[in-house]
Design a protein around this motif. Structure first.
Motif, mmCIF file in Angstrom:
data_model
loop_
_atom_site.group_PDB
_atom_site.id
_atom_site.type_symbol
_atom_site.label_atom_id
_atom_site.label_comp_id
_atom_site.label_asym_id
_atom_site.label_seq_id
_atom_site.Cartn_x
_atom_site.Cartn_y
_atom_site.Cartn_z
ATOM 1 N N ALA A 205 6.019 10.912 -0.099
ATOM 2 C CA ALA A 205 5.430 9.585 -0.093
ATOM 3 C C ALA A 205 5.171 9.162 -1.534
ATOM 4 O O ALA A 205 4.751 9.962 -2.365
ATOM 5 C CB ALA A 205 4.124 9.591 0.698
ATOM 6 N N TYR B 73 2.195 6.252 4.116
ATOM 7 C CA TYR B 73 3.634 6.467 3.919
ATOM 8 C C TYR B 73 3.991 7.936 4.106
ATOM 9 O O TYR B 73 5.100 8.261 4.549
ATOM 10 C CB TYR B 73 4.061 5.980 2.536
ATOM 11 C CG TYR B 73 4.307 4.498 2.479
ATOM 12 C CD1 TYR B 73 5.417 3.926 3.091
ATOM 13 C CD2 TYR B 73 3.438 3.640 1.806
ATOM 14 C CE1 TYR B 73 5.649 2.562 3.044
ATOM 15 C CE2 TYR B 73 3.661 2.275 1.746
ATOM 16 C CZ TYR B 73 4.769 1.744 2.372
ATOM 17 O OH TYR B 73 4.994 0.370 2.337
ATOM 18 N N PRO C 171 0.772 5.217 9.947
ATOM 19 C CA PRO C 171 1.357 4.059 9.259
ATOM 20 C C PRO C 171 1.476 2.851 10.186
ATOM 21 O O PRO C 171 1.484 2.997 11.414
ATOM 22 C CB PRO C 171 2.743 4.570 8.867
ATOM 23 C CG PRO C 171 3.091 5.528 9.979
ATOM 24 C CD PRO C 171 1.792 6.191 10.373
ATOM 25 N N GLN D 255 5.400 -0.176 7.241
ATOM 26 C CA GLN D 255 5.547 1.041 6.446
ATOM 27 C C GLN D 255 6.596 1.958 7.055
ATOM 28 O O GLN D 255 7.385 2.590 6.330
ATOM 29 C CB GLN D 255 4.192 1.749 6.350
ATOM 30 C CG GLN D 255 3.184 0.994 5.489
ATOM 31 C CD GLN D 255 1.760 1.515 5.637
ATOM 32 O OE1 GLN D 255 1.361 1.971 6.710
ATOM 33 N NE2 GLN D 255 0.999 1.453 4.558
#
Length: 325
Positions: free
Chosen positions: A14, A175, A283, A287
């Motif tokens: 991420a 993420y 998320p 995302q």
């Protein structure tokens, strides 16, 4: 999932407003720009004979993985940090032809590894001194090591909890969850759609968060094998044992991943999954869309080559690509 399904070599990370996915030869990032468009960033993995050999050696391959992760991850993180909050056209396009790129990449990788080791020093030594200061409460080697481990866990969990409260880190953790969900959907052989991905767990056995927790657990068992007195010697052996703890922890991570479909033995990896409840967040759909875009672009590159990373000239699409060596 079919237990005979071969675990893919895809991994991820991420980053700020996006996700990086990597395979044996390629790494691709997708980020959400300020104007809501998606931008891609591609960096090839260059072959290195020495590293290829070292990656096959148990208890050594963990350090190679750490170095490669720092080298690649820092490039993608730097890219996302510089571009996510700037409108397309307002940013300076990086000069990817600079002959010093390799030197810079190695320097950044070393800096990343040193930062990790510095953090490891802090999280290793602070509990040692705190436990030593509480010897009147926890007397004897066993009590001291257990107290040291508990303090280390508290310090780790407190740090993660505090940083996760900041808006930017919270988004990174979202993420992170999207990255895991995409990999889980792929490993379950499902079509990579938003709905299918959102239905997956945000936890994954191969996550680096699990590795961090395993260093705490593995360290406790190793410390039982060495003296704790005098105190200066305890501090010294904690420092000298850091490489040992890291290398064994990496092997434990590999073991728990290979055992995740074996009844009872799969629970060996659960402590790492529990930590991921802090390092990942659920998320939102947008995302997940970015994570899917990154993963699908990587699959395209794997299938047809870097031509898949060509700038999309479709007038209806604002997404484009940047290359780096």
């Amino acid at each position: 999932m079919d237990k005979n399904f071969k675990t893919p070599t895809y991994g991820g990370q991420a980053i700020v407003e996006g996700v990086m996915f990597g395979s044996t030869n390629h790494t691709v990032t997708a980020i959400r720009r300020k104007d809501d468009s998606i931008e891609y960033y591609y960096v090839p993995k260059t072959a290195n004979n020495l590293l290829s050999v070292l990656k096959k050696i148990p208890f050594v391959r963990g350090f190679v993985a750490l170095f490669e992760s720092a080298r690649m991850g820092s490039k993608h993180l730097s890219f996302s940090s510089e571009r996510y909050d700037v409108l397309p056209g307002e940013e300076a396009i990086p000069n990817t032809k600079d002959t010093s790129n390799l030197t810079m990449a190695i320097g950044v990788a070393i800096a990343g590894v040193l930062s990790f080791l510095f953090g490891k020093f802090v999280f290793t030594l602070v509990p040692v001194f705190l436990a030593g200061a509480l010897q009147s409460v926890a007397q004897g080697k066993t009590a001291q090591i257990i107290l040291e481990t508990v303090l280390k866990l508290i310090l780790l969990l407190a740090y993660i909890s505090i940083v996760s409260m900041t808006p930017i880190i919270k988004k990174v953790f979202q993420y992170h969850g999207a990255e895991h969900k995409v990999i889980n959907a792929y490993e379950h052989n499902l079509p990579i759609t938003v709905d299918n991905v959102q239905a997956q767990s945000r936890l994954h056995f191969r996550c680096g968060s699990s590795f961090i927790l395993f260093t705490v657990i593995v360290g406790m068992f190793i410390y039982f094998l060495v003296p704790t007195d005098p105190f200066w010697f305890r501090v010294l052996n904690r420092i000298l044992l850091i490489p040992v703890v890291l290398s064994i922890s990496f092997e434990v991570l590999q073991l728990t991943n290979s055992m995740r479909y074996v009844p009872i033995l799969k629970y060996l990896g659960y402590p790492g999954l529990w930590l991921q409840l802090l390092t990942t967040k659920e998320p939102d759909d947008k995302q997940v869309e970015v994570a899917i875009a990154s993963f699908e672009k990587l699959l395209e590159v794997e299938e047809i080559g870097v031509g898949a990373m060509e700038v999309n000239k479709n007038a209806n699409s604002a997404s484009h690509t940047i290359f780096s060596n």
